[in-house]
Design a protein around this motif. Structure first.
Motif, PDB file in Angstrom:
ATOM      1  N   THR A  45      27.001  59.259  39.271  1.00 18.02           N
ATOM      2  CA  THR A  45      26.674  60.573  39.813  1.00 18.02           C
ATOM      3  C   THR A  45      25.568  60.521  40.868  1.00 18.02           C
ATOM      4  O   THR A  45      25.412  61.458  41.629  1.00 18.02           O
ATOM      5  N   ASP A  46      24.810  59.443  40.936  1.00 19.18           N
ATOM      6  CA  ASP A  46      23.761  59.362  41.950  1.00 19.18           C
ATOM      7  C   ASP A  46      24.260  58.737  43.255  1.00 19.18           C
ATOM      8  O   ASP A  46      23.488  58.403  44.126  1.00 19.18           O
ATOM      9  N   GLY A  47      25.581  58.585  43.367  1.00 13.09           N
ATOM     10  CA  GLY A  47      26.158  58.060  44.601  1.00 13.09           C
ATOM     11  C   GLY A  47      26.180  56.537  44.661  1.00 13.09           C
ATOM     12  O   GLY A  47      26.651  55.970  45.631  1.00 13.09           O
ATOM     13  N   GLN A  48      25.677  55.892  43.650  1.00 15.34           N
ATOM     14  CA  GLN A  48      25.657  54.432  43.592  1.00 15.34           C
ATOM     15  C   GLN A  48      26.683  53.949  42.569  1.00 15.34           C
ATOM     16  O   GLN A  48      26.983  54.638  41.604  1.00 15.34           O
ATOM     17  N   GLU A  49      27.169  52.733  42.786  1.00  9.64           N
ATOM     18  CA  GLU A  49      28.081  52.155  41.803  1.00  9.64           C
ATOM     19  C   GLU A  49      27.286  51.793  40.549  1.00  9.64           C
ATOM     20  O   GLU A  49      26.125  51.405  40.635  1.00  9.64           O
ATOM     21  N   PRO A  50      27.937  51.881  39.403  1.00  7.61           N
ATOM     22  CA  PRO A  50      27.245  51.488  38.163  1.00  7.61           C
ATOM     23  C   PRO A  50      26.865  50.001  38.215  1.00  7.61           C
ATOM     24  O   PRO A  50      27.594  49.177  38.772  1.00  7.61           O
ATOM     25  N   LEU A  51      25.736  49.688  37.639  1.00 13.16           N
ATOM     26  CA  LEU A  51      25.258  48.310  37.598  1.00 13.16           C
ATOM     27  C   LEU A  51      26.299  47.394  36.969  1.00 13.16           C
ATOM     28  O   LEU A  51      26.521  46.273  37.439  1.00 13.16           O
ATOM     29  N   SER A  52      26.957  47.863  35.917  1.00 16.22           N
ATOM     30  CA  SER A  52      27.964  47.033  35.251  1.00 16.22           C
ATOM     31  C   SER A  52      29.090  46.652  36.210  1.00 16.22           C
ATOM     32  O   SER A  52      29.577  45.519  36.187  1.00 16.22           O
ATOM     33  N   GLU A  53      29.502  47.580  37.069  1.00 17.90           N
ATOM     34  CA  GLU A  53      30.563  47.277  38.038  1.00 17.90           C
ATOM     35  C   GLU A  53      30.084  46.270  39.072  1.00 17.90           C
ATOM     36  O   GLU A  53      30.810  45.357  39.458  1.00 17.90           O
ATOM     37  N   LEU A  54      28.862  46.416  39.531  1.00 20.00           N
ATOM     38  CA  LEU A  54      28.303  45.463  40.504  1.00 20.00           C
ATOM     39  C   LEU A  54      28.231  44.060  39.903  1.00 20.00           C
ATOM     40  O   LEU A  54      28.575  43.074  40.565  1.00 20.00           O
ATOM     41  N   LEU A  55      27.801  43.978  38.661  1.00 18.72           N
ATOM     42  CA  LEU A  55      27.694  42.685  37.989  1.00 18.72           C
ATOM     43  C   LEU A  55      29.066  42.047  37.812  1.00 18.72           C
ATOM     44  O   LEU A  55      29.255  40.864  38.095  1.00 18.72           O
ATOM     45  N   MET A  56      30.048  42.844  37.383  1.00 16.90           N
ATOM     46  CA  MET A  56      31.406  42.318  37.199  1.00 16.90           C
ATOM     47  C   MET A  56      32.027  41.888  38.523  1.00 16.90           C
ATOM     48  O   MET A  56      32.683  40.854  38.601  1.00 16.90           O
ATOM     49  N   ARG A  57      31.809  42.665  39.569  1.00 17.05           N
ATOM     50  CA  ARG A  57      32.359  42.302  40.874  1.00 17.05           C
ATOM     51  C   ARG A  57      31.759  40.998  41.379  1.00 17.05           C
ATOM     52  O   ARG A  57      32.447  40.143  41.924  1.00 17.05           O
ATOM     53  N   SER A  58      30.460  40.845  41.177  1.00 13.94           N
ATOM     54  CA  SER A  58      29.792  39.615  41.588  1.00 13.94           C
ATOM     55  C   SER A  58      30.318  38.417  40.798  1.00 13.94           C
ATOM     56  O   SER A  58      30.585  37.356  41.365  1.00 13.94           O
ATOM     57  N   ALA A  59      30.490  38.598  39.478  1.00  8.96           N
ATOM     58  CA  ALA A  59      31.015  37.514  38.642  1.00  8.96           C
ATOM     59  C   ALA A  59      32.432  37.139  39.071  1.00  8.96           C
ATOM     60  O   ALA A  59      32.772  35.952  39.157  1.00  8.96           O
ATOM     61  N   ARG A  60      33.246  38.148  39.375  1.00  6.47           N
ATOM     62  CA  ARG A  60      34.621  37.863  39.834  1.00  6.47           C
ATOM     63  C   ARG A  60      34.612  37.122  41.164  1.00  6.47           C
ATOM     64  O   ARG A  60      35.399  36.196  41.375  1.00  6.47           O
ATOM     65  N   ALA A  61      33.715  37.510  42.065  1.00  4.57           N
ATOM     66  CA  ALA A  61      33.636  36.842  43.368  1.00  4.57           C
ATOM     67  C   ALA A  61      33.245  35.376  43.197  1.00  4.57           C
ATOM     68  O   ALA A  61      33.823  34.491  43.843  1.00  4.57           O
ATOM     69  N   MET A  62      32.277  35.105  42.319  1.00  5.96           N
ATOM     70  CA  MET A  62      31.883  33.712  42.083  1.00  5.96           C
ATOM     71  C   MET A  62      33.018  32.936  41.435  1.00  5.96           C
ATOM     72  O   MET A  62      33.292  31.794  41.823  1.00  5.96           O
ATOM     73  N   ARG A  63      33.700  33.538  40.457  1.00  3.73           N
ATOM     74  CA  ARG A  63      34.812  32.857  39.801  1.00  3.73           C
ATOM     75  C   ARG A  63      35.929  32.534  40.795  1.00  3.73           C
ATOM     76  O   ARG A  63      36.517  31.457  40.765  1.00  3.73           O
ATOM     77  N   ARG A  64      36.194  33.471  41.702  1.00  2.00           N
ATOM     78  CA  ARG A  64      37.226  33.251  42.733  1.00  2.00           C
ATOM     79  C   ARG A  64      36.820  32.090  43.643  1.00  2.00           C
ATOM     80  O   ARG A  64      37.642  31.228  43.963  1.00  2.00           O
ATOM     81  N   ARG A  65      35.557  32.049  44.040  1.00  2.00           N
ATOM     82  CA  ARG A  65      35.068  30.958  44.894  1.00  2.00           C
ATOM     83  C   ARG A  65      35.187  29.621  44.179  1.00  2.00           C
ATOM     84  O   ARG A  65      35.596  28.621  44.760  1.00  2.00           O
ATOM     85  N   TRP A  66      34.793  29.612  42.896  1.00  2.00           N
ATOM     86  CA  TRP A  66      34.878  28.370  42.132  1.00  2.00           C
ATOM     87  C   TRP A  66      36.316  27.935  41.975  1.00  2.00           C
ATOM     88  O   TRP A  66      36.642  26.755  42.100  1.00  2.00           O
ATOM     89  N   SER A  67      37.197  28.879  41.707  1.00  2.00           N
ATOM     90  CA  SER A  67      38.616  28.555  41.565  1.00  2.00           C
ATOM     91  C   SER A  67      39.156  27.960  42.863  1.00  2.00           C
ATOM     92  O   SER A  67      39.861  26.953  42.845  1.00  2.00           O
ATOM     93  N   ASP A  68      38.799  28.581  43.987  1.00  2.00           N
ATOM     94  CA  ASP A  68      39.241  28.063  45.288  1.00  2.00           C
ATOM     95  C   ASP A  68      38.682  26.663  45.555  1.00  2.00           C
ATOM     96  O   ASP A  68      39.342  25.838  46.181  1.00  2.00           O
ATOM     97  N   SER A  69      37.469  26.404  45.062  1.00  2.00           N
ATOM     98  CA  SER A  69      36.848  25.104  45.312  1.00  2.00           C
ATOM     99  C   SER A  69      37.552  23.976  44.548  1.00  2.00           C
ATOM    100  O   SER A  69      37.348  22.805  44.859  1.00  2.00           O
ATOM    101  N   LEU A  70      38.395  24.307  43.572  1.00  2.00           N
ATOM    102  CA  LEU A  70      39.116  23.294  42.795  1.00  2.00           C
ATOM    103  C   LEU A  70      40.366  22.781  43.504  1.00  2.00           C
ATOM    104  O   LEU A  70      40.941  21.772  43.102  1.00  2.00           O
ATOM    105  N   ALA A  71      40.785  23.470  44.554  1.00  2.00           N
ATOM    106  CA  ALA A  71      42.040  23.127  45.244  1.00  2.00           C
ATOM    107  C   ALA A  71      42.120  21.663  45.687  1.00  2.00           C
ATOM    108  O   ALA A  71      43.168  21.035  45.497  1.00  2.00           O
ATOM    109  N   PRO A  72      41.071  21.084  46.253  1.00  2.00           N
ATOM    110  CA  PRO A  72      41.202  19.689  46.688  1.00  2.00           C
ATOM    111  C   PRO A  72      41.537  18.708  45.557  1.00  2.00           C
ATOM    112  O   PRO A  72      42.082  17.637  45.810  1.00  2.00           O
ATOM    113  N   TRP A  73      41.233  19.069  44.335  1.00  2.00           N
ATOM    114  CA  TRP A  73      41.505  18.197  43.198  1.00  2.00           C
ATOM    115  C   TRP A  73      42.731  18.645  42.412  1.00  2.00           C
ATOM    116  O   TRP A  73      43.051  18.061  41.385  1.00  2.00           O
ATOM    117  N   ASP A  74      43.383  19.700  42.863  1.00  2.00           N
ATOM    118  CA  ASP A  74      44.558  20.242  42.182  1.00  2.00           C
ATOM    119  C   ASP A  74      44.274  20.491  40.700  1.00  2.00           C
ATOM    120  O   ASP A  74      45.035  20.092  39.825  1.00  2.00           O
TER     121      ASP A  74
END
Length: 139
Positions: free
Chosen positions: A4-33
């Motif tokens: 209601t204060d126009g900002q995203e909930p902290l929980s959503e920001l934390l989850m989005r950040s965790a998903r972004a890091m997980r996606r980056r880590w997953s992509d970094s595994l490609a060279p090793w299949d």
């Protein structure tokens, strides 16, 4: 922070950040299949020096029958081996091979690089502060 204060909930920001890091880590595994499950399985085995399949399944949060598939792929590539448990002849332990240990070191270096890049938008002080806060939340 609420929606209601126009900002995203902290929980959503934390989850989005965790998903972004997980996606980056997953992509970094490609060279090793490697899949994320396979990389995590290698880390579990390294942490325990050797581990029963049930322990690996519990850490990966997958069914024991599913861990067999993950480990079969790693074993076919010579990254892990199954050995008899010296304390229980009915049980099997999984341990890293030298090739698995070497590959895991490379994967971890790539993961650390991805993490450093992702977190580079924060100052050293901000990263230390974030680490302190996250440790407080760690169960």
């Amino acid at each position: 922070m609420t929606e209601t204060d126009g900002q995203e909930p902290l929980s959503e920001l934390l989850m989005r950040s965790a998903r972004a890091m997980r996606r980056r880590w997953s992509d970094s595994l490609a060279p090793w299949d490697l899949s994320p499950h396979q990389a995590r399985a290698l880390r579990v085995v390294r942490r325990h020096e050797s581990a029963r399949m049930g322990t690996i399944a519990a850490h990966l949060r997958i069914a024991p029958r599913s861990v067999t598939e993950v480990l079969d792929g790693l074993e076919e590539r010579g990254l892990v081996r199954r050995v008899p448990d010296p304390t229980d002849r009915r049980a099997v332990l999984v341990e890293l091979t030298d090739a698995g240990l070497s590959l895991l070191a490379e994967v971890d270096a790539a993961r650390d690089g991805e993490s450093a890049t992702y977190l580079s938008v924060l100052s050293v002080r901000d990263r230390a502060h974030l680490a302190r806060l996250l440790r407080k939340l760690d169960p």
